[in-house]
Design a protein around this motif. Structure first.
Motif, short mmCIF file in Angstrom:
data_model
loop_
_atom_site.label_atom_id
_atom_site.label_comp_id
_atom_site.label_asym_id
_atom_site.label_seq_id
_atom_site.Cartn_x
_atom_site.Cartn_y
_atom_site.Cartn_z
N ILE A 35 33.58 48.26 42.98
CA ILE A 35 32.60 48.41 41.91
C ILE A 35 31.84 49.71 42.10
O ILE A 35 31.25 49.95 43.16
CB ILE A 35 31.61 47.21 41.91
N LEU A 36 31.86 50.56 41.08
CA LEU A 36 31.03 51.75 41.06
C LEU A 36 29.73 51.38 40.36
O LEU A 36 29.76 50.78 39.28
CB LEU A 36 31.70 52.89 40.29
N LEU A 37 28.60 51.74 40.98
CA LEU A 37 27.32 51.39 40.40
C LEU A 37 26.27 52.44 40.68
O LEU A 37 26.46 53.30 41.53
CB LEU A 37 26.86 50.02 40.90
N VAL A 68 23.86 46.16 33.81
CA VAL A 68 23.36 47.47 33.38
C VAL A 68 23.74 48.57 34.36
O VAL A 68 24.18 49.64 33.94
CB VAL A 68 21.83 47.41 33.22
N ASP A 69 23.58 48.36 35.65
CA ASP A 69 23.80 49.41 36.65
C ASP A 69 25.26 49.60 37.04
O ASP A 69 25.58 50.52 37.78
CB ASP A 69 22.98 49.12 37.90
N VAL A 70 26.16 48.73 36.58
CA VAL A 70 27.57 48.82 36.94
C VAL A 70 28.28 49.80 36.02
O VAL A 70 28.19 49.71 34.80
CB VAL A 70 28.23 47.42 36.89
N LEU A 71 28.99 50.74 36.63
CA LEU A 71 29.72 51.76 35.86
C LEU A 71 31.19 51.40 35.68
O LEU A 71 31.78 51.68 34.64
CB LEU A 71 29.62 53.11 36.56
N GLU A 72 31.79 50.78 36.71
CA GLU A 72 33.23 50.48 36.66
C GLU A 72 33.54 49.36 37.66
O GLU A 72 32.97 49.32 38.74
CB GLU A 72 34.01 51.73 37.04
N VAL A 73 34.44 48.48 37.28
CA VAL A 73 34.91 47.41 38.17
C VAL A 73 36.43 47.43 38.19
O VAL A 73 37.06 47.40 37.14
CB VAL A 73 34.44 46.01 37.71
N GLU A 74 37.00 47.50 39.39
CA GLU A 74 38.46 47.48 39.54
C GLU A 74 38.82 46.34 40.47
O GLU A 74 38.14 46.10 41.46
CB GLU A 74 38.97 48.79 40.15
N GLN A 75 39.91 45.68 40.16
CA GLN A 75 40.42 44.62 41.03
C GLN A 75 41.72 45.08 41.63
O GLN A 75 42.64 45.47 40.91
CB GLN A 75 40.62 43.34 40.23
N ALA A 76 41.80 45.07 42.97
CA ALA A 76 43.02 45.48 43.66
C ALA A 76 44.10 44.43 43.42
O ALA A 76 43.81 43.24 43.38
CB ALA A 76 42.76 45.64 45.15
N PRO A 77 45.34 44.85 43.28
CA PRO A 77 46.43 43.88 43.11
C PRO A 77 46.56 43.03 44.37
O PRO A 77 46.35 43.52 45.47
CB PRO A 77 47.66 44.72 42.87
N VAL A 110 34.52 39.22 36.93
CA VAL A 110 34.72 40.65 36.73
C VAL A 110 34.17 41.07 35.37
O VAL A 110 33.49 42.09 35.25
CB VAL A 110 36.21 41.03 36.88
N GLN A 111 34.43 40.28 34.34
CA GLN A 111 33.92 40.60 33.00
C GLN A 111 32.40 40.60 32.97
O GLN A 111 31.78 41.47 32.36
CB GLN A 111 34.48 39.61 31.97
N LYS A 112 31.79 39.62 33.65
CA LYS A 112 30.32 39.56 33.70
C LYS A 112 29.76 40.72 34.50
O LYS A 112 28.72 41.28 34.15
CB LYS A 112 29.87 38.22 34.26
N ALA A 116 27.05 54.71 43.92
CA ALA A 116 27.54 54.05 45.13
C ALA A 116 28.80 53.25 44.79
O ALA A 116 29.00 52.86 43.64
CB ALA A 116 26.49 53.13 45.72
N ARG A 117 29.63 53.03 45.80
CA ARG A 117 30.82 52.18 45.63
C ARG A 117 30.63 50.94 46.49
O ARG A 117 30.35 51.02 47.68
CB ARG A 117 32.09 52.90 46.06
N MET A 118 30.79 49.80 45.87
CA MET A 118 30.70 48.52 46.56
C MET A 118 32.09 47.91 46.60
O MET A 118 32.76 47.83 45.56
CB MET A 118 29.75 47.59 45.80
N VAL A 119 32.55 47.52 47.77
CA VAL A 119 33.85 46.86 47.91
C VAL A 119 33.57 45.45 48.39
O VAL A 119 32.93 45.24 49.42
CB VAL A 119 34.77 47.62 48.90
N LEU A 120 34.06 44.49 47.63
CA LEU A 120 33.85 43.06 47.92
C LEU A 120 35.18 42.39 48.19
O LEU A 120 36.16 42.66 47.50
CB LEU A 120 33.23 42.35 46.72
N GLU A 121 35.20 41.49 49.15
CA GLU A 121 36.35 40.61 49.33
C GLU A 121 35.85 39.20 49.06
O GLU A 121 34.90 38.74 49.69
CB GLU A 121 36.91 40.70 50.74
N VAL A 122 36.46 38.55 48.08
CA VAL A 122 36.06 37.21 47.67
C VAL A 122 37.28 36.31 47.62
O VAL A 122 38.41 36.77 47.52
CB VAL A 122 35.35 37.23 46.30
#
Length: 78
Positions: free
Chosen positions: A7-9, A68-77, A61-63, A44-50
């Motif tokens: 997540i870029l934020l 407001v502060d989130v610029l981009e969300v990517e999900q790794a395959p 991911v859609q939510k 900043a870049r946030m990397v989460l493992e869930v």
């Protein structure tokens, strides 16, 4: 099954709390969390493992993209 999200934020106070709170309110446990400033100090870049099923994670991911502060969300395959 573990999933990795990137997540870029905006690098502002309270942003981490809002993103982590989104996962907490949906009963999704964060197994690992890393946050680092990018080349641009205002982002900043946030990397989460869930863990969780794909449909529930897709809704999260859609939510997250709507925050407001989130610029981009990517999900790794998987």
């Amino acid at each position: 099954m573990p999933h990795t999200l990137s997540i870029l934020l905006q690098n502002e106070a309270g942003t981490l709390l809002r993103v982590a709170g989104l996962f907490a309110t949906r009963s999704c446990n964060i197994d690992a969390l890393t946050v680092r400033v990018t080349e641009d100090p205002s982002i900043a870049r946030m990397v989460l493992e869930v863990r969780g099923d794909a449909p529930a994670l897709g809704r999260l991911v859609q939510k997250a993209r709507r925050l407001v502060d989130v610029l981009e969300v990517e999900q790794a395959p998987p």
